[in-house]
Design a protein around this motif. Structure first.
Motif, PDB file in Angstrom:
ATOM      1  N   ILE A  33       0.835  -1.201   0.000  1.00  0.00           N
ATOM      2  CA  ILE A  33       0.000   0.000   0.000  1.00  0.00           C
ATOM      3  C   ILE A  33       0.871   1.252   0.000  1.00  0.00           C
ATOM      4  CG2 ILE A  33      -1.752   1.300   1.258  1.00  0.00           C
ATOM      5  CD1 ILE A  33      -2.635  -1.409   2.495  1.00  0.00           C
ATOM      6  N   ALA A  34       1.893   1.224   0.848  1.00  0.00           N
ATOM      7  CA  ALA A  34       2.805   2.363   0.958  1.00  0.00           C
ATOM      8  C   ALA A  34       4.137   1.868   1.494  1.00  0.00           C
ATOM      9  CB  ALA A  34       2.217   3.439   1.871  1.00  0.00           C
ATOM     10  N   LYS A  35       5.178   2.647   1.256  1.00  0.00           N
ATOM     11  CA  LYS A  35       6.515   2.295   1.730  1.00  0.00           C
ATOM     12  C   LYS A  35       7.117   3.471   2.485  1.00  0.00           C
ATOM     13  CE  LYS A  35       9.217  -0.033  -1.022  1.00  0.00           C
ATOM     14  NZ  LYS A  35      10.037  -0.429  -2.194  1.00  0.00           N
ATOM     15  N   GLU A  55      10.343   5.622   3.483  1.00  0.00           N
ATOM     16  CA  GLU A  55      11.689   5.960   3.023  1.00  0.00           C
ATOM     17  C   GLU A  55      12.140   7.240   3.719  1.00  0.00           C
ATOM     18  OE1 GLU A  55      11.583   6.326  -1.192  1.00  0.00           O
ATOM     19  OE2 GLU A  55      11.040   4.213  -1.539  1.00  0.00           O
ATOM     20  N   GLY A  56      13.230   7.138   4.457  1.00  0.00           N
ATOM     21  CA  GLY A  56      13.776   8.311   5.135  1.00  0.00           C
ATOM     22  C   GLY A  56      12.834   8.955   6.121  1.00  0.00           C
ATOM     23  N   GLY A  57      12.029   8.114   6.784  1.00  0.00           N
ATOM     24  CA  GLY A  57      11.115   8.645   7.785  1.00  0.00           C
ATOM     25  C   GLY A  57       9.810   9.169   7.229  1.00  0.00           C
ATOM     26  N   GLN A  58       9.627   9.095   5.917  1.00  0.00           N
ATOM     27  CA  GLN A  58       8.390   9.538   5.280  1.00  0.00           C
ATOM     28  C   GLN A  58       7.752   8.365   4.545  1.00  0.00           C
ATOM     29  OE1 GLN A  58       6.934  12.975   5.123  1.00  0.00           O
ATOM     30  NE2 GLN A  58       8.152  12.866   6.994  1.00  0.00           N
ATOM     31  N   TRP A  59       6.426   8.367   4.528  1.00  0.00           N
ATOM     32  CA  TRP A  59       5.681   7.325   3.843  1.00  0.00           C
ATOM     33  C   TRP A  59       5.255   7.799   2.462  1.00  0.00           C
ATOM     34  CZ3 TRP A  59       4.744   2.349   5.548  1.00  0.00           C
ATOM     35  CH2 TRP A  59       5.129   2.070   6.870  1.00  0.00           C
ATOM     36  N   LYS A  60       5.305   6.874   1.510  1.00  0.00           N
ATOM     37  CA  LYS A  60       4.947   7.184   0.129  1.00  0.00           C
ATOM     38  C   LYS A  60       4.049   6.074  -0.406  1.00  0.00           C
ATOM     39  CE  LYS A  60       5.411   9.243  -3.958  1.00  0.00           C
ATOM     40  NZ  LYS A  60       4.834  10.588  -4.227  1.00  0.00           N
ATOM     41  N   ALA A  61       2.923   6.449  -0.981  1.00  0.00           N
ATOM     42  CA  ALA A  61       2.004   5.466  -1.556  1.00  0.00           C
ATOM     43  C   ALA A  61       2.710   4.646  -2.625  1.00  0.00           C
ATOM     44  CB  ALA A  61       0.783   6.169  -2.136  1.00  0.00           C
ATOM     45  N   ASN A  62       2.313   3.373  -2.740  1.00  0.00           N
ATOM     46  CA  ASN A  62       3.045   2.447  -3.614  1.00  0.00           C
ATOM     47  C   ASN A  62       2.130   1.606  -4.494  1.00  0.00           C
ATOM     48  OD1 ASN A  62       5.655   1.322  -4.354  1.00  0.00           O
ATOM     49  ND2 ASN A  62       5.016  -0.557  -3.321  1.00  0.00           N
ATOM     50  N   LEU A  63       0.892   2.017  -4.650  1.00  0.00           N
ATOM     51  CA  LEU A  63      -0.058   1.199  -5.410  1.00  0.00           C
ATOM     52  C   LEU A  63       0.184   1.245  -6.910  1.00  0.00           C
ATOM     53  CD1 LEU A  63      -3.225   2.096  -3.338  1.00  0.00           C
ATOM     54  CD2 LEU A  63      -2.091  -0.129  -3.420  1.00  0.00           C
ATOM     55  N   SER A  64       0.944   2.237  -7.373  1.00  0.00           N
ATOM     56  CA  SER A  64       1.230   2.332  -8.809  1.00  0.00           C
ATOM     57  C   SER A  64       2.531   1.641  -9.193  1.00  0.00           C
ATOM     58  CB  SER A  64       1.293   3.805  -9.232  1.00  0.00           C
ATOM     59  OG  SER A  64       0.032   4.428  -9.118  1.00  0.00           O
ATOM     60  N   SER A  65       3.173   0.995  -8.236  1.00  0.00           N
ATOM     61  CA  SER A  65       4.389   0.251  -8.576  1.00  0.00           C
ATOM     62  C   SER A  65       4.030  -0.927  -9.467  1.00  0.00           C
ATOM     63  CB  SER A  65       5.066  -0.258  -7.302  1.00  0.00           C
ATOM     64  OG  SER A  65       4.296  -1.281  -6.697  1.00  0.00           O
ATOM     65  N   PRO A  66       4.966  -1.415 -10.277  1.00  0.00           N
ATOM     66  CA  PRO A  66       4.679  -2.566 -11.154  1.00  0.00           C
ATOM     67  C   PRO A  66       4.170  -3.775 -10.386  1.00  0.00           C
ATOM     68  CG  PRO A  66       6.746  -1.529 -11.790  1.00  0.00           C
ATOM     69  CD  PRO A  66       6.322  -0.879 -10.505  1.00  0.00           C
ATOM     70  N   GLU A  67       4.738  -4.013  -9.209  1.00  0.00           N
ATOM     71  CA  GLU A  67       4.314  -5.178  -8.415  1.00  0.00           C
ATOM     72  C   GLU A  67       2.874  -5.012  -7.931  1.00  0.00           C
ATOM     73  OE1 GLU A  67       8.698  -4.607  -8.253  1.00  0.00           O
ATOM     74  OE2 GLU A  67       6.978  -3.308  -7.817  1.00  0.00           O
ATOM     75  N   SER A  68       2.557  -3.834  -7.408  1.00  0.00           N
ATOM     76  CA  SER A  68       1.198  -3.598  -6.921  1.00  0.00           C
ATOM     77  C   SER A  68       0.188  -3.675  -8.056  1.00  0.00           C
ATOM     78  CB  SER A  68       1.113  -2.237  -6.225  1.00  0.00           C
ATOM     79  OG  SER A  68       1.908  -2.200  -5.053  1.00  0.00           O
ATOM     80  N   LEU A  69       0.534  -3.105  -9.203  1.00  0.00           N
ATOM     81  CA  LEU A  69      -0.368  -3.158 -10.354  1.00  0.00           C
ATOM     82  C   LEU A  69      -0.611  -4.596 -10.814  1.00  0.00           C
ATOM     83  CD1 LEU A  69       0.902  -0.124 -12.471  1.00  0.00           C
ATOM     84  CD2 LEU A  69      -1.223  -0.269 -11.144  1.00  0.00           C
ATOM     85  N   LYS A  70       0.408  -5.427 -10.708  1.00  0.00           N
ATOM     86  CA  LYS A  70       0.246  -6.834 -11.065  1.00  0.00           C
ATOM     87  C   LYS A  70      -0.805  -7.492 -10.178  1.00  0.00           C
ATOM     88  CE  LYS A  70       2.825 -11.159 -11.616  1.00  0.00           C
ATOM     89  NZ  LYS A  70       4.164 -11.806 -11.490  1.00  0.00           N
ATOM     90  N   GLY A  71      -0.722  -7.225  -8.872  1.00  0.00           N
ATOM     91  CA  GLY A  71      -1.701  -7.779  -7.946  1.00  0.00           C
ATOM     92  C   GLY A  71      -3.096  -7.243  -8.194  1.00  0.00           C
ATOM     93  N   ALA A  81      -2.395   9.314  -5.008  1.00  0.00           N
ATOM     94  CA  ALA A  81      -2.432  10.765  -4.772  1.00  0.00           C
ATOM     95  C   ALA A  81      -3.213  11.083  -3.500  1.00  0.00           C
ATOM     96  CB  ALA A  81      -3.052  11.470  -5.969  1.00  0.00           C
ATOM     97  N   ALA A  82      -4.335  10.378  -3.308  1.00  0.00           N
ATOM     98  CA  ALA A  82      -5.153  10.618  -2.108  1.00  0.00           C
ATOM     99  C   ALA A  82      -4.407  10.193  -0.851  1.00  0.00           C
ATOM    100  CB  ALA A  82      -6.474   9.854  -2.234  1.00  0.00           C
ATOM    101  N   ILE A  83      -3.686   9.057  -0.931  1.00  0.00           N
ATOM    102  CA  ILE A  83      -2.928   8.561   0.221  1.00  0.00           C
ATOM    103  C   ILE A  83      -1.803   9.533   0.566  1.00  0.00           C
ATOM    104  CG2 ILE A  83      -1.337   6.745   0.969  1.00  0.00           C
ATOM    105  CD1 ILE A  83      -3.115   4.780  -0.609  1.00  0.00           C
ATOM    106  N   ASP A  84      -1.071   9.986  -0.446  1.00  0.00           N
ATOM    107  CA  ASP A  84       0.087  10.857  -0.202  1.00  0.00           C
ATOM    108  C   ASP A  84      -0.309  12.194   0.454  1.00  0.00           C
ATOM    109  OD1 ASP A  84       2.028   9.108  -1.088  1.00  0.00           O
ATOM    110  OD2 ASP A  84       2.001   9.848  -3.155  1.00  0.00           O
TER     111      ASP A  84
END
Length: 427
Positions: free
Chosen positions: A215-217, A219-235, A418-421
């Motif tokens: 859902i999100a990852k 990085e450096g103390g901040q969270w970033k939405a991850n649903l548009s990653s290739p892996e997430s899109l595959k799922g 975008a909504a998550i971020d």
């Protein structure tokens, strides 16, 4: 055993006085020492109705060490508990122990409502289930103790499967879809070979995590939405395939009444909380009169070739930061969730809070399926703004847009990201 984040909004007001009551204790603060004369424990009605003897045993163990201690219990239904808790946390009458759904913990930890505890002081803490451990951990500190767990399994009707020529449960995702294809062909398009509510984000995200996405990852103390990653899109694409091929019911529904719909007999399989099959088979829900002797559970295989990772629901126990008996509260929690308590909870059909006890359930044919399924699990991002993501139903909206064809997978995922971020890093 449905757990939703019900307290994402509204806890800010109750924290006006809590902020000044921080605690740096590990398992109990000096201000709430072991010499307190009274302990107040809030649990849900699950404990009151299903395992009151375990509550009494924990009481007895603590009172034995503290003669004269008075332990008071209050029990609440899930819909009412947090409203009452929010109100009392703004006063000086906070309970000393409170049960929380594991997905309810985060917003309270973010706002500083619970005192940190020392995991080393609790039995089997080194073996806590990953999903439960995550639920009580925020910014490197532990704010609760896992109580019990509930996983998800696949359930199907043996009579419907046999009529389609299927004689055994699948071991792989390819076998599963082949079996469902046979059922769908035989039953026709008014029947759902797999009743999978489109808005069921617990299932939808299982496909995402199975594909290596998230859902999100952080990085450096901040969270970033991850649903548009290739892996997430595959799922997400595979989830869309399931909805399109096998789900022929209302594609705007969530999972809240799945067991009722399943009891109507118009579907063969569901991927659901372990209790849902038995509840669907209850005579008051079973409109077919056939479910009781025809349901079979199995570990849900994932498209990845491994077992599908499941959302691990369950309960945690926390100590409000304003408790005046934090040390005793921690002692009671350990007595309740320790080895004897876990044994009692397992006897009542719950999954334990730790991997050691979970492994023992795999040796019993009656419990091997839920125990095995729970070994592979995921949990929500432990980000400060996650409660706002849930309240806005971002994932449900995305999945409905995908399932109904309103938007492409890519467009729906981009919109959700975008909504998550916008909110995920906001306290």
């Amino acid at each position: 055993m449905k757990r939703k984040l019900a307290a994402a909004i509204g806890v800010a007001g109750m924290m006006v006085s809590i902020a000044a009551c921080g605690s740096d204790n590990g398992g109990g603060s000096d201000k709430g020492g072991a010499d307190a004369k009274e302990l107040t424990v809030w649990l849900t009605v699950d404990a009151q109705n299903n395992w009151p003897e375990l509550v009494k045993a924990a009481d007895a163990a603590v009172v034995k060490n503290h003669p004269g201690l008075k332990i008071k219990h209050e029990y609440y239904g899930w819909p009412d508990k947090n409203t009452k808790l929010d109100a009392v946390l703004a006063t000086d009458k906070a309970p000393d122990v409170v049960e929380m759904g594991n997905s309810e913990m985060l917003s309270y930890m973010v706002k500083g409502a619970f005192a940190p505890v020392d995991p080393a002081k609790f039995d089997n803490s080194s073996a806590w289930l990953d999903g439960l451990r995550t639920s009580v951990t925020y910014e490197g500190k532990t704010y609760g103790v896992p109580y019990y767990a509930g996983g998800r399994v696949a359930t199907w009707r043996k009579d419907v499967m046999a009529a389609a020529g299927v004689k055994s449960v699948p071991k792989t995702y390819q076998e599963l879809t082949a079996d469902l294809d046979k059922v769908q062909k035989k039953q026709g398009d008014k029947f759902s070979a797999w009743y999978q509510p489109t808005r069921d984000w617990y299932a939808g995200m299982s496909f995402v995590y199975d594909a290596g996405g998230s859902i999100a990852k952080e990085e450096g103390g901040q969270w970033k939405a991850n649903l548009s990653s290739p892996e997430s899109l595959k799922g997400l694409n595979e989830f869309k395939n399931v909805i399109g091929k096998y789900m022929h019911g209302d594609k705007t529904k969530d999972e809240s009444d799945r067991y009722i719909v399943y009891g109507q007999g118009k579907s063969a399989m569901m991927f659901a909380a372990a209790w849902e099959g038995g509840t669907a088979a209850d005579p008051k829900n079973d409109k077919t009169g056939k479910l009781k002797d025809n349901l079979e559970n199995f570990v849900m295989p994932g498209p990845s070739g491994k077992n599908m990772p499941v959302f691990l629901g369950g309960s945690d126990l926390a100590v409000p930061v304003k408790s005046r008996a934090q040390a005793l509260a921690a002692e009671w929690i350990n007595a309740f969730t320790g080895p004897s308590g876990q044994k009692g909870l397992m006897a009542k059909g719950n999954l334990p809070n730790n991997k050691t006890d979970l492994a023992t359930l795999k040796n019993d044919p009656a419990t091997v399926v839920p125990a095995t399924a729970a070994e592979s699990n995921w949990f929500v991002p432990m980000a400060p703004g996650w409660g706002q993501v849930e309240k806005a139903q971002v994932l449900q909206t995305m999945l409905q847009n995908i399932g109904t064809g309103k938007k492409s997978v890519e467009a729906a995922a981009k919109e959700a990201d975008a909504a998550i971020d916008k909110v995920i890093n906001t306290k």
